[in-house]
Every structure is written in structure tokens, then in C-alpha cells.
Design an enzyme around this catalytic site. Structure first.
Site, mmCIF file in Angstrom:
data_model
loop_
_atom_site.group_PDB
_atom_site.id
_atom_site.type_symbol
_atom_site.label_atom_id
_atom_site.label_comp_id
_atom_site.label_asym_id
_atom_site.label_seq_id
_atom_site.Cartn_x
_atom_site.Cartn_y
_atom_site.Cartn_z
ATOM 1 N N HIS A 84 0.974 -1.314 -0.093
ATOM 2 C CA HIS A 84 -0.013 -0.029 0.057
ATOM 3 C C HIS A 84 0.841 1.264 -0.125
ATOM 4 O O HIS A 84 0.202 2.339 -0.138
ATOM 5 C CB HIS A 84 -1.097 0.118 1.212
ATOM 6 C CG HIS A 84 -0.376 0.300 2.260
ATOM 7 N ND1 HIS A 84 0.323 -0.569 3.300
ATOM 8 C CD2 HIS A 84 -0.019 1.503 3.315
ATOM 9 C CE1 HIS A 84 1.111 0.060 4.201
ATOM 10 N NE2 HIS A 84 0.560 1.123 4.506
HETATM 11 C C1 UD1 Z 1 -2.201 5.825 5.749
HETATM 12 C C2 UD1 Z 1 -1.060 6.234 6.252
HETATM 13 C C3 UD1 Z 1 0.211 5.227 6.258
HETATM 14 C C4 UD1 Z 1 -0.334 3.884 6.807
HETATM 15 C C5 UD1 Z 1 -1.583 3.403 6.075
HETATM 16 C C6 UD1 Z 1 -1.975 2.246 7.159
HETATM 17 C C7 UD1 Z 1 -0.733 8.711 5.925
HETATM 18 C C8 UD1 Z 1 0.068 9.838 5.083
HETATM 19 N N1 UD1 Z 1 -0.439 7.549 5.506
HETATM 20 O O1 UD1 Z 1 -2.002 5.366 4.454
HETATM 21 O O2 UD1 Z 1 1.516 5.677 6.648
HETATM 22 O O3 UD1 Z 1 0.839 2.994 6.572
HETATM 23 O O4 UD1 Z 1 -2.474 4.497 6.519
HETATM 24 O O5 UD1 Z 1 -3.041 1.431 6.562
HETATM 25 O O6 UD1 Z 1 -1.449 9.051 7.138
HETATM 26 N N2 UD1 Z 1 -9.560 4.272 1.826
HETATM 27 C C9 UD1 Z 1 -10.663 3.574 1.893
HETATM 28 N N3 UD1 Z 1 -11.128 3.346 2.873
HETATM 29 C C10 UD1 Z 1 -10.547 3.611 3.945
HETATM 30 C C11 UD1 Z 1 -9.431 4.381 4.002
HETATM 31 C C12 UD1 Z 1 -9.072 4.942 2.971
HETATM 32 O O7 UD1 Z 1 -10.992 3.326 0.914
HETATM 33 O O8 UD1 Z 1 -10.854 3.315 5.346
HETATM 34 C C13 UD1 Z 1 -8.837 4.837 0.500
HETATM 35 C C14 UD1 Z 1 -9.140 6.165 0.026
HETATM 36 O O9 UD1 Z 1 -9.155 5.914 -1.355
HETATM 37 C C15 UD1 Z 1 -8.020 6.900 0.212
HETATM 38 C C16 UD1 Z 1 -6.754 6.085 0.178
HETATM 39 O O10 UD1 Z 1 -7.327 4.526 0.758
HETATM 40 O O11 UD1 Z 1 -7.912 8.104 -0.489
HETATM 41 C C17 UD1 Z 1 -5.885 6.370 1.012
HETATM 42 O O12 UD1 Z 1 -5.879 6.487 2.537
HETATM 43 P P1 UD1 Z 1 -5.141 7.348 3.313
HETATM 44 O O13 UD1 Z 1 -5.609 7.321 5.064
HETATM 45 O O14 UD1 Z 1 -5.090 8.856 2.925
HETATM 46 O O15 UD1 Z 1 -3.849 6.953 3.198
HETATM 47 P P2 UD1 Z 1 -3.328 5.274 3.505
HETATM 48 O O16 UD1 Z 1 -2.467 4.889 2.065
HETATM 49 O O17 UD1 Z 1 -4.352 4.539 3.861
HETATM 50 N N1 UDP Z 2 -3.326 -5.783 9.037
HETATM 51 C C1 UDP Z 2 -4.534 -6.258 9.118
HETATM 52 N N2 UDP Z 2 -5.248 -7.008 8.025
HETATM 53 C C2 UDP Z 2 -4.733 -6.759 6.821
HETATM 54 C C3 UDP Z 2 -3.481 -6.160 6.559
HETATM 55 C C4 UDP Z 2 -2.470 -5.643 7.714
HETATM 56 O O1 UDP Z 2 -5.110 -6.479 10.326
HETATM 57 O O2 UDP Z 2 -5.322 -7.103 5.693
HETATM 58 C C5 UDP Z 2 -2.500 -5.517 9.968
HETATM 59 C C6 UDP Z 2 -1.288 -5.736 10.338
HETATM 60 O O3 UDP Z 2 -1.028 -7.062 11.184
HETATM 61 C C7 UDP Z 2 -0.452 -4.657 11.062
HETATM 62 C C8 UDP Z 2 -1.145 -3.746 10.682
HETATM 63 O O4 UDP Z 2 -2.330 -3.984 9.946
HETATM 64 O O5 UDP Z 2 -0.750 -4.964 12.341
HETATM 65 C C9 UDP Z 2 -0.420 -2.738 9.747
HETATM 66 O O6 UDP Z 2 -1.115 -1.818 8.922
HETATM 67 P P1 UDP Z 2 -0.630 -1.291 7.591
HETATM 68 O O7 UDP Z 2 0.290 -2.179 6.844
HETATM 69 O O8 UDP Z 2 -1.809 -0.893 6.839
HETATM 70 O O9 UDP Z 2 0.170 0.125 7.990
HETATM 71 P P2 UDP Z 2 1.657 0.507 8.333
HETATM 72 O O10 UDP Z 2 2.194 -0.431 9.610
HETATM 73 O O11 UDP Z 2 2.310 0.278 7.123
HETATM 74 O O12 UDP Z 2 1.806 1.836 8.572
#
Ligand code: UD1
Ligand code: UDP
Length: 379
Positions: free
Chosen positions: A220
Site C-alpha cells: 500500500h
Molecule cells: C495511511 C498512512 C500510512 C499507513 C496507512 C496504514 C498517511 C500519510 N498514510 O495510508 O502511513 O501506512 O494509512 O494503512 O497518513 N481508503 C478507503 N477506505 C478507508 C481508508 C482509505 O477506501 O477506510 C482509500 C481512499 O481511497 C483513500 C486511500 O485509501 O484516498 C488512502 O487513504 P489514506 O488514509 O489517505 O492513506 P493510506 O494509504 O491508507
Molecule cells: N493488517 C490487518 N489486516 C490486513 C493487513 C494488515 O489486520 O489485511 C494489520 C497488520 O497485522 C498490522 C497493521 O495492520 O498490525 C499494519 O497496518 P498497515 O500495513 O496498513 O500500516 P503500516 O504499518 O504500514 O503503517
């Protein structure tokens, strides 16, 4: 023109207020909430709504028995500027009420997401004391939004809770007073160890028809999934992986469109599913032969579970998962030899794992919070 009616917010006066917003935040906050509650310190939970899908948010509250948020801000998605602007505007009245008597005793923020940065900025500007859990991690790669968030948050945090020993050096080098830094261990690992007995790959194997060995993948990071070129390289890497083992990929919503356009659905041997809940996901990982990911947290979890982890990134802010764990960095084009090494059993953890990743970080944080609040009350 009449003013819009503002919602009545529950009082945060004199309490510890936790701010969470994204999937990894919920997992890190759970043990800290529990440990502070066990000390009888009053607290509130604020959910910004950065993540909002049932599978990105609600499922963690039920899996981890988290209390329902006292305040839900419904911020949602947007560009960095748009999302951060809404976060700031909605967090300010909650974290920094105009009446000083109504202010929290301490705010706690987690990790490196935009919700973390916005809460930190509100607190710093309004002189509300706040603590940062997972302070001092550095990838030294400013193209990552998380790296900017980490550095900025740590600059203005009153208390820095460290998960890894090298974090102290990073913070001191950036001019942060060592007296603010506390090495406490890793709350994400507290959660893993607390729930480990519930991890069972068997029902997941049955659900997804995984008879023998299998791999798990997650992707992601913007650098991997936000451009057609990067997505094409990633799809190539997943093809390499799927040629060796059946792959289950619980796909974060961020990358779905770009990876699909790059041909993700056409790879034989890969099953793409919705994001999984915490227990399902770690059950699946605990039975996997290898994990391929760009997640931060999963590098840590695989280290403790002893599952080889290949991280498709040029750097990591968690080098301890390489020196003390099962993690290796890989490029999409260089994945094959590392995969073969992992499958030959050459990525075993060298020792007991990182220091203080022992399931008690939440308690250490709670004890420091208690002492800080008591010292302040005595002044
Ligand atoms: C965010 C964090 C990242 C973290 C990740 C964990 C920032 C800058 N990034 O990234 O560090 O690793 O969360 O998963 O804060 N979306 C959905 N449903 C949701 C949430 C998001 O569809 O419930 C989609 C939307 O299209 C959105 C995109 O995901 O635009 C990105 O979501 P966002 O929270 O902005 O950043 P992440 O890539 O999730
Ligand atoms: N995770 C989860 N379901 C998934 C993928 C990840 O529960 O389908 C959990 C994973 O075990 C970890 C956390 O989500 O505890 C990590 O989140 P993510 O990779 O989105 O964010 P990051 O750690 O890169 O910020």
C-alpha cells in the site's frame, strides 16, 4: 446568517486523550489504553476517521475489544493538504478547548500517519502536552509522507516513547532533549503477544483453499502503488512470488485501481481479497511460508512470529527487524533470490528478537504517564 450548530463534545478536562485514525494506530493504542485504564487514570479516545471502512477500522475495535471512541471526527480521505486541514480544524476544539480548565492532562498520538501529525500540531500550537508513541524511527527518506510526519511530530512532542534503541540516537541528533525520550518497547508487539493464542491458520486455509505452503502479500505504500510504473514493477514481483507458492493478497484500498490496471488480476496463483481483520490476518501470517510486504507493522510482527519477511522498499525505518529479525529489503526485480533463500530457511531470526519487545510496553508507558501527571500535580 445563523451559525451552524456545533456538536456537544464529551469533556476531556484533566484526562489522557488518545488520538487514533488509521489501521496501525488502533493496534498500537490498544495496550496503552488498557494499561492506563488499569491505573485508574481517566481517559478519552478520539477517532479521526482517517480510515473508515468496516474492514479498515471497525473490525479492529471488535477484534481487540477496544472501547468505542468517545469522539468520532469523520475526517475521511483527501489529498495530504485537504485531509490535514480537515484534521486540524476538527481536532482543535477537541484537544484544545478555549477554556483552560477544560483541557486534557495529556494527549497521546501514535505512529506516523496524517492524524498523528495533525494532533501533534494542534497540541504544540495550543501548548497542550502530548506524547508520541513510536518516536524516533527514521527511514531517512523524505519522499515518504510518514518520514516527514515522524520528524515533525518528534520535534514538538513533550514525551517520546521509543520502540527501538537506535531511535534515541536519531532524536538526540535532531536536538531533542534525551530527558524527553523513554525506551519502552513495542506496543504493536504487546497486542500481538496478547492475542497470539487466538491465531489459527486452519480456518483461513479452509476459507481460501490453501492446502499446502502459501505466501501472504500486502502492498500500500504510495511509492509502490500510486504510479503505473511502480505498480507494473510490483505486479512483476507478485508474478515471481506466485510462480513459487500460492499467494493470498488482502488488498489495501489505496492500490486497488492502479494494481488492477497493471494486471494484478491476471497473475495465476494469486487470490486477491478484501483487507482482513486483525485476528484473521495474523492467523494467516502465522501459517505462511513467507510474507512479501511494504507495511511497517508487518515487518515487526513477522520478526516476532519468526516468519521470513521480504520488504519491497529501498529502506526501512525499522532496521532492527533486519538485525534482530526475519526481515530483508528487496527490489521487485531482485525478489527471486531472496525468496529462494527464504524458502531454503535462510532467513531465521538470529536470536531472541529486539530488546523489550516483550508484551509490556503499554504498562511501561502507563507508568511514565502516571509519574509525569503526579509530578505535575505536585508542582
Ligand atoms: C495511511 C498512512 C500510512 C499507513 C496507512 C496504514 C498517511 C500519510 N498514510 O495510508 O502511513 O501506512 O494509512 O494503512 O497518513 N481508503 C478507503 N477506505 C478507508 C481508508 C482509505 O477506501 O477506510 C482509500 C481512499 O481511497 C483513500 C486511500 O485509501 O484516498 C488512502 O487513504 P489514506 O488514509 O489517505 O492513506 P493510506 O494509504 O491508507
Ligand atoms: N493488517 C490487518 N489486516 C490486513 C493487513 C494488515 O489486520 O489485511 C494489520 C497488520 O497485522 C498490522 C497493521 O495492520 O498490525 C499494519 O497496518 P498497515 O500495513 O496498513 O500500516 P503500516 O504499518 O504500514 O503503517
Amino acid at each position: 446568517m445563523s451559525e451552524p450548530e456545533l456538536p456537544v463534545l464529551p469533556s476531556v478536562a484533566g484526562r489522557v486523550v488518545h488520538v487514533v485514525g488509521a489501521r496501525p494506530n488502533f493496534i498500537k493504542a490498544a495496550p496503552v489504553l488498557a494499561a492506563i485504564d488499569a491505573l485508574g487514570i481517566p481517559q478519552r479516545l478520539v477517532h479521526t476517521g482517517q480510515h473508515y471502512d468496516v474492514r479498515m477500522s471497525d473490525v479492529f475495535f471488535s477484534d481487540l475489544a477496544l472501547p468505542a471512541p468517545d469522539v468520532s471526527l469523520g475526517v475521511g480521505s483527501g489529498s495530504h493538504a485537504a485531509q490535514t486541514a480537515v484534521l486540524l480544524a476538527r481536532l482543535e476544539p477537541v484537544l484544545a478547548p478555549a477554556d483552560p480548565a477544560e483541557r486534557p492532562a495529556l494527549v497521546i498520538v501514535y505512529g506516523d500517519v496524517n492524524s498523528t501529525l495533525a494532533a501533534a500540531l494542534v497540541c504544540a500550537k495550543e501548548r497542550v502536552p502530548f506524547a508520541h508513541v513510536e518516536a524516533g524511527l527514521r527511514s531517512f527518506d523524505d519522499s515518504m509522507p510518514e518520514e516527514l510526519n515522524r520528524r515533525l511530530v518528534d520535534q514538538v512532542a513533550d514525551l517520546c516513547f521509543l520502540t527501538s534503541p537506535e531511535a534515541r540516537d536519531h532524536l538526540v541528533r535532531e536536538g531533542i532533549d534525551p530527558a524527553r525520550c523513554h525506551f519502552v518497547g513495542n506496543p504493536m508487539i504487546d497486542t500481538l503477544l496478547a492475542h497470539r493464542a487466538r491465531f489459527d491458520p486452519a480456518p483461513l486455509r479452509a476459507r481460501y483453499g490453501l492446502g499446502g505452503e502459501y505466501a501472504v502479500a500486502t502492498l500500500h505504500r504510495p511509492a509502490n502503488v500510486d504510479t503505473p510504473d511502480a505498480a507494473a514493477r510490483l505486479v512483476g514481483a507478485l508474478r515471481t512470488l506466485a510462480a513459487r507458492l500460492p499467494v493470498l493478497l488482502p488488498l489495501h484500498p489505496r492500490g486497488r485501481a492502479m494494481l488492477t490496471a497493471a494486471g494484478l488480476d491476471t497473475i495465476p496463483g494469486i487470490e486477491i481479497v478484501e483487507p482482513l481483520g486483525y485476528i484473521d490476518f495474523l492467523s494467516l501470517v502465522s501459517g505462511a511460508r513467507v510474507v512479501v510486504t511494504d507495511s511497517g507493522g508487518i515487518q515487526e510482527e513477522t520478526t516476532i512470529l519468526g516468519i521470513p519477511c521480504l520488504t519491497l522498499r529501498p529502506n526501512t525505518e525499522r532496521p532492527i527487524t533486519i538485525s534482530h529479525g526475519t526481515n530483508r529489503l528487496a527490489t521487485p526485480e531482485g525478489l527471486a533470490p531472496l525468496l529462494d533463500a527464504a524458502l531454503r530457511g535462510e532467513l531465521a531470526r538470529p536470536g531472541d528478537g529486539p530488546p523489550l519487545w516483550d508484551g509490556h510496553a503499554g504498562e511501561r508507558i502507563a507508568a511514565i504517564v502516571r509519574d509525569v501527571l503526579a509530578a505535575r500535580a505536585a508542582r
